[in-house]
Design an enzyme around this catalytic site. Structure first.
Site, PDB file in Angstrom:
ATOM      1  N   CYS A   1       0.860  -1.167   0.000  1.00 14.85           N
ATOM      2  CA  CYS A   1       0.000   0.000   0.000  1.00 14.85           C
ATOM      3  C   CYS A   1       0.900   1.221   0.000  1.00 14.85           C
ATOM      4  CB  CYS A   1      -0.864   0.057   1.245  1.00 14.85           C
ATOM      5  SG  CYS A   1      -1.825  -1.429   1.524  1.00 14.85           S
TER       6      CYS A   1
ATOM      7  N   ARG B   1       1.538   1.665  -6.041  1.00 13.04           N
ATOM      8  CA  ARG B   1       1.709   0.754  -4.906  1.00 13.04           C
ATOM      9  C   ARG B   1       0.417   0.048  -4.552  1.00 13.04           C
ATOM     10  NH1 ARG B   1       6.444   1.699  -1.986  1.00 13.04           N
ATOM     11  NH2 ARG B   1       5.518   0.552  -0.274  1.00 13.04           N
TER      12      ARG B   1
ATOM     13  N   TRP C   1      -3.832  -1.698  -1.615  1.00 11.16           N
ATOM     14  CA  TRP C   1      -3.754  -2.871  -2.476  1.00 11.16           C
ATOM     15  C   TRP C   1      -4.099  -4.043  -1.583  1.00 11.16           C
ATOM     16  CZ3 TRP C   1      -3.769  -3.843  -7.400  1.00 11.16           C
ATOM     17  CH2 TRP C   1      -3.387  -5.099  -7.857  1.00 11.16           C
TER      18      TRP C   1
ATOM     19  N   ASN D   1       0.743   0.997   6.277  1.00 11.97           N
ATOM     20  CA  ASN D   1       1.217   0.106   5.225  1.00 11.97           C
ATOM     21  C   ASN D   1       1.979  -0.996   5.926  1.00 11.97           C
ATOM     22  OD1 ASN D   1       2.342  -1.087   2.956  1.00 11.97           O
ATOM     23  ND2 ASN D   1       4.018   0.390   2.851  1.00 11.97           N
ATOM     24  N   GLY D   2       1.612  -2.252   5.661  1.00 10.83           N
ATOM     25  CA  GLY D   2       2.269  -3.369   6.327  1.00 10.83           C
ATOM     26  C   GLY D   2       1.234  -4.345   6.836  1.00 10.83           C
TER      27      GLY D   2
ATOM     28  N   GLU E   1       0.572 -14.904 -28.423  1.00 10.65           N
ATOM     29  CA  GLU E   1       0.928 -13.924 -27.404  1.00 10.65           C
ATOM     30  C   GLU E   1       2.224 -13.200 -27.781  1.00 10.65           C
ATOM     31  OE1 GLU E   1      -0.411 -12.490 -25.043  1.00 10.65           O
ATOM     32  OE2 GLU E   1       1.198 -11.765 -23.751  1.00 10.65           O
TER      33      GLU E   1
ATOM     34  N   LYS F   1       2.523  -9.149 -28.270  1.00 11.45           N
ATOM     35  CA  LYS F   1       3.505  -8.299 -27.590  1.00 11.45           C
ATOM     36  C   LYS F   1       4.284  -7.480 -28.612  1.00 11.45           C
ATOM     37  CE  LYS F   1       2.324  -8.288 -24.295  1.00 11.45           C
ATOM     38  NZ  LYS F   1       1.303  -9.065 -23.752  1.00 11.45           N
TER      39      LYS F   1
ATOM     40  N   GLU G   1       2.056  -4.740 -30.064  1.00 10.85           N
ATOM     41  CA  GLU G   1       1.709  -3.733 -29.061  1.00 10.85           C
ATOM     42  C   GLU G   1       2.815  -2.707 -28.850  1.00 10.85           C
ATOM     43  OE1 GLU G   1      -0.672  -4.717 -25.067  1.00 10.85           O
ATOM     44  OE2 GLU G   1       0.681  -6.310 -25.679  1.00 10.85           O
TER      45      GLU G   1
ATOM     46  N   HIS H   1      -2.207 -22.643 -45.657  1.00  2.91           N
ATOM     47  CA  HIS H   1      -3.533 -22.301 -46.174  1.00  2.91           C
ATOM     48  C   HIS H   1      -3.659 -20.807 -46.386  1.00  2.91           C
ATOM     49  CE1 HIS H   1      -4.976 -26.409 -45.424  1.00  2.91           C
ATOM     50  NE2 HIS H   1      -4.128 -26.347 -44.423  1.00  2.91           N
TER      51      HIS H   1
ATOM     52  N   LYS I   1      -4.404   0.600 -20.252  1.00  2.49           N
ATOM     53  CA  LYS I   1      -4.137  -0.607 -19.454  1.00  2.49           C
ATOM     54  C   LYS I   1      -5.376  -1.479 -19.326  1.00  2.49           C
ATOM     55  CE  LYS I   1      -1.833  -3.438 -16.910  1.00  2.49           C
ATOM     56  NZ  LYS I   1      -1.098  -4.397 -17.735  1.00  2.49           N
TER      57      LYS I   1
END
Lengths: 579, 385
Positions: free
Chosen positions: A2, A27, A71, A97-98, A452, A456, A459, A475, A574
């Protein structure tokens, strides 16, 4: 993880704290809150990201404030679990935080003494403990409370009747910033750098009091001196911790992400809906869709469970079979198309499962059950570690269906990622950099990995790249092959090997430059390939993981060589929260 | 005060262990070597730390990201020498500073001593001075430093730790830091001498065992994980989170066992053993004076003494590792070292192998029942049948 941030000075504190929280949102970003000290303490907190506008700090008067961005790892992120937390009287506010490890015992005692808790967090106990110890001097109260806490913490506190911010740290980061008649405290330097470059890094066991003019630091009850530093970096640097891009940082985080995810998943109980699944439909978009395709191959091949994968935005045209499990997978848990698809599945009375990285995100609230991918915050727009974490979840599910037959392989699979990080891709990057078009081909479960890899590449390097099942090249796309279109082929040993080699030979005959990923001792492939990249491990799981990582690095280094804006590719966001 | 840690070099003499990581990241007592100079600096209150990275830089940066301390990282693009490495950090140096090698172990008292003397070098007596820079002194201070002389005129060697001022930076015309320092002295500059307390360097791979012993001597006990009540734990032993110690196992400190490691039943572990995260030791195995890196595994009924085992390597059942004194040629010099084995990463040895003074490369595969000594399996990726 956090983030916490505190400010005391001459300006409107809440506005400054809100801006600061935005900078430490990396964070954690599943809820946030601010407490400001005016005549009384006022708190405003909310679930979700900090909105660009519309969050009003108007009623948060005062020149002292603390804030938090969360978080969640334990307890869902909602308004009530968001920090700051207050005591029963509402006169003390805490951000933290913790993790307080002995919070359960302390909470029982506090409830026994008549305290009323309004959240499920470990943090709230600190507020109630302070309430008992507080007699007009917040510093004294903190010093009385800290010895009872076990675990890690960086905390900031406010109390009515005491104009100071009191901070304490033990095994969680906390930095103080000294400005011009203003003081800051934060989890890292990011939010402070804009205002001042004079910093003090607190040590474990330190307690500090902040007023606009003075910082006083105490250690073990006595005054302590801490050196002031002058910091010269920009906050982008701090966040990336030395890596040039978040994407590279996240790629290098992957061995730890995979092994942590497997360990965390093993501790959780598998949702009943999964255990009873007879048929499975998976809906996803983008990178998650490719992870789902890998899962489909494994389910059908290893577990004989019929599975289908649909692109979430197309799902509405393919109603799921009744009673079949529908799995929605999304890193953010906020992807609009995937949410829609799960809602549709629920309408048809299908059991639903969400696989997400954001705890308590919209998708988990819709689904009957949810699994967490434990990847930690992902900043780079191009998903890397969340893909690896999604694979970890799927491998784990297959392992359970196979009664733990994969257990051993999963334990050591992160090593293959680690080894892939050591490879030198220089020649392959040179080859891709100059190309206008690229093909990525694979067979079996390596086909989604090729998809994938191509995604990447598209992107972040903006090179036109197509992923194909190797057999499909004949084909149609064969017409496009020429010495100007390099092909990246994944050719691991296994049942697809022989036919894959003959596919590759056909391409070779067209004069296409071939970049081949294969088992390291494979002489045949080394002869055919223009550029050979040895897969560190060719075992099923480890092979998939290492091929993935190699293609991520190939895309990254190619984009870097072309000077692209890697963490913020043009036109992309995102999480896609519109249909 | 600032500090510049040089961690860009590979450390070729420590191959095979430096194939996949720079010397500074080799774990000793479960922490990469670079953690020890960083900790010594932090203990002395130095907070402005710059680290020069180069070889396998992403791995160093990733490790530094996991540290709590804010550290500035600069990159040396080509590994030309220590002087060039310091030059890479020059633009960030604003005040007097320390220069330290990131791959040596140093204690806080030595750091605080050298902090007190501006323009000085930290030195130490060493029984094999030819491997280091030998420090020649006169009444004034250092007269010159001779890098790795064949016949060393004195036992006083440079630890590579200097306390300098920004005035030194213009002297960095050479790629070697020693040459730059000699150049400064030649131009009339003064360099004082400060004696170090504890300073250790691993020159050859087997020196890691001595380093491991040194660090383990000072550890404090900590018990985490699940320890069977019939297990016996004596002396200072650190057991990490999630580790499992099975019944009837005896652990004699000093020893350290990493997170999520699994120690089977009836094992005898220690003294002076470091076991990394997620290592598996199967039942009835004896381990002493050894260093096992992350994800390695030792089969049951084995006897392992004086071994350094790289990440992800595994030994089959009934393996014996015992000290030998092979004659070695490393980077052109002949020497003898006493050790059981030093094994690179991801080596797989089948059951019933015997290692005696063996230096084994990375990714080596050894079939069952082989006796390995000296350079038998030194080349990376070979198969011994």
């Amino acid at each position: 993880m956090c983030g916490i941030f505190g400010y005391t000075g001459g300006s409107r504190a809440a506005t400054i704290v809100l801006e600061g929280l935005r900078k430490i949102e990396y964070r954690g970003y599943d809820s946030f809150g601010i407490a400001a000290l005016g005549d009384t303490i006022r708190v405003s907190k909310r679930q979700g990201r900090i909105p660009e506008e519309g969050f009003d700090t108007w009623d948060l008067a005062g020149t002292v404030a603390i804030g938090h961005t969360r978080w969640a790892t334990h307890g869902i992120p909602d308004d009530k679990n968001a920090h700051p937390h207050r005591d029963c009287t509402g006169k003390i506010a805490v951000v933290h935080n913790g993790i307080i490890e002995n919070y359960a015992a302390l909470k029982r005692d506090l409830i026994g003494r008549g305290h009323i808790f309004s959240s499920d967090t470990d943090t709230e106990i600190i507020a109630h403990l302070l309430e008992e110890a507080y007699e007009g001097d917040l510093l004294a109260a903190i010093q009385a409370v800290l010895p009872t806490l076990e675990g890690s913490y960086a905390i900031l506190t406010l109390a009515e009747g005491d104009a100071r911010i009191v901070a304490a740290r033990s095994r969680s980061p906390l930095v103080l910033g000294i400005g011009d008649n203003t003081m800051f405290a934060a989890s890292d330097m990011t939010p402070i750098l804009e205002y001042t470059r004079r910093m003090i890094v607190l040590e474990d066991g330190d307690v500090a009091t902040l007023t606009p003019a003075v910082v006083e630091i105490f250690h073990a009850g006595r005054r302590a001196e801490r050196n002031e530093e002058f910091v010269q970096w920009s906050f982008e640097d701090v966040r990336k911790g030395g890596f040039r891009h978040f994407m590279l940082k996240e790629i290098f985080d992957q061995p730890a992400v995979f092994s942590d995810a497997i360990r965390a998943l093993r501790k959780e109980e598998l949702p009943g809906v999964v255990r009873d699944a007879g048929k499975v439909t998976i809906v996803a978009c983008g990178t998650s869709y490719h992870a789902a395709l890998v899962f489909k191959y494994l389910l059908e091949e290893q577990c004989r469970v019929p599975a289908r994968v649909e692109i979430a935005s197309e799902f509405r045209y393919f109603p799921p079979p009744p009673e079949g499990l529908v799995i929605g997978i999304s890193q953010s848990g906020e992807t609009a198309d995937t949410i829609m698809a799960l809602q549709l599945a629920k309408l048809r009375a299908c059991p639903t499962l969400a696989i997400v990285n954001g705890v308590g995100s919209s998708l988990t609230r819709i689904a009957d059950a949810s699994l967490l991918m434990h990847a930690g915050p992902e900043i780079s727009v191009a998903a890397t570690k969340s893909f690896i974490a999604e694979l970890a979840v799927f491998f784990h599910l297959v392992d359970i269906m196979k009664q733990g037959a994969w257990g051993h392989q999963l334990d050591s699979a992160h090593r293959a990622i680690e080894e892939a990080l050591l490879l030198d891709l220089g020649p392959a990057v040179t080859c891709c950099r100059d190309a206008q078009n690229l093909f990525f081909v694979g067979r079996g479960a390596f086909y989604p990995i090729a998809l994938e890899g191509a995604l990447k590449m598209k992107e972040i390097s903006y090179i036109h790249a197509e992923g194909y099942a190797a057999g499909e090249i004949k084909h149609g796309p064969f017409a496009l092959l020429s010495p100007e279109t390099p092909v990246v082929a994944i050719c691991a040993p296994g049942e697809t090997y022989g036919v894959m080699v003959s596919n590759i030979r056909e391409m070779k005959a067209r004069g296409t430059p071939l970049i081949i990923l294969g088992e390291k001792d494979d002489r045949d492939l080394q002869e055919i390939a223009d550029i050979f990249i040895p897969l560190p491990s060719a075992e099923s799981i480890a092979g998939l993981l290492s091929a993935t990582v190699i293609l991520q690095l190939l895309a990254y280094h190619t984009a870097d060589a072309l000077g692209r804006n890697i963490d913020r590719p043009r036109n992309l966001a995102k999480s896609v929260t519109v249909e | 005060m600032q500090a510049v840690i040089l961690a860009a070099g590979e450390g070729k003499r420590l191959r095979p262990l430096t194939k996949n990581r720079p010397k500074a990241l080799i774990p000793v007592a479960n922490n990469p070597i670079i953690d020890y100079p960083i900790q010594a600096l932090l203990d002395c209150g130095i907070r402005d730390i710059i680290i020069v990275v180069g070889y396998r830089k992403e791995h160093v940066i990733r490790h530094l990201n996991r540290c709590d301390a804010p550290i500035e990282v600069v990159e040396q693009k080509q590994q030309l020498g220590t002087g060039d490495a310091l030059r890479c950090a020059a633009s960030l140096i604003r005040e007097e500073f320390l220069v330290l090698p990131g791959d040596n172990i140093i204690d806080a008292p030595s750091i605080s001593r050298i902090m007190a003397v501006q323009n000085s070098v930290l030195v130490k007596e060493h029984p094999h001075p030819s491997n280091f820079g030998v420090v020649m002194m006169d009444k004034e201070g250092v007269s010159c430093i001779i890098e790795k002389p064949e016949h060393a005129p004195s036992f006083t060697v440079s630890t590579g730790i200097y306390h300098l001022t920004p005035d030194f930076l213009p002297h960095l015309t050479e790629n070697s830091l020693t040459d730059a320092v000699n150049g400064m002295i030649a131009k009339g500059g003064h360099l004082g001498v400060v004696m170090a307390e504890e300073w250790h360097d691993a020159v050859y791979p087997w020196d890691l065992l001595a380093l491991n012993r040194k660090i383990l001597r000072d550890i404090s006990p900590l018990k985490s994980g699940s320890i069977d009540r019939t297990a016996v734990i004596r002396g200072p032993v650190r057991i990490g989170k999630g580790a499992t110690i099975s019944p009837f196992t005896v652990i004699t400190g000093p020893a350290i066992i990493g997170n999520d490691a699994e120690i089977g039943s009836h094992c005898t572990i220690g003294p002076f053993v470091s076991i990394g995260d997620r290592v598996r030791v199967e039942p009835f195995t004896l381990l002493e004076h050894s260093l096992l890196m992350e994800d390695s595994a030792i089969g049951s009924h084995s006897r392992v003494t004086e071994a350094v085992i790289g990440e992800g390597s595994s030994f089959g059942d009934h393996t014996t590792v015992e000290p030998g004194v092979p004659l070695m040629e490393i980077e052109g010099t002949l020497m003898r070292g006493r050790f059981g084995c030093v094994v690179g990463d991801r080596v797989r040895a089948d059951p019933l192998c015997i290692f005696q003074g063996a230096l084994v490369g990375n990714d080596v595969r050894i079939r069952g029942g082989k006796m390995i000594t000296g350079f038998d399996a030194f080349q990376d990726g070979v198969m011994v049948v």
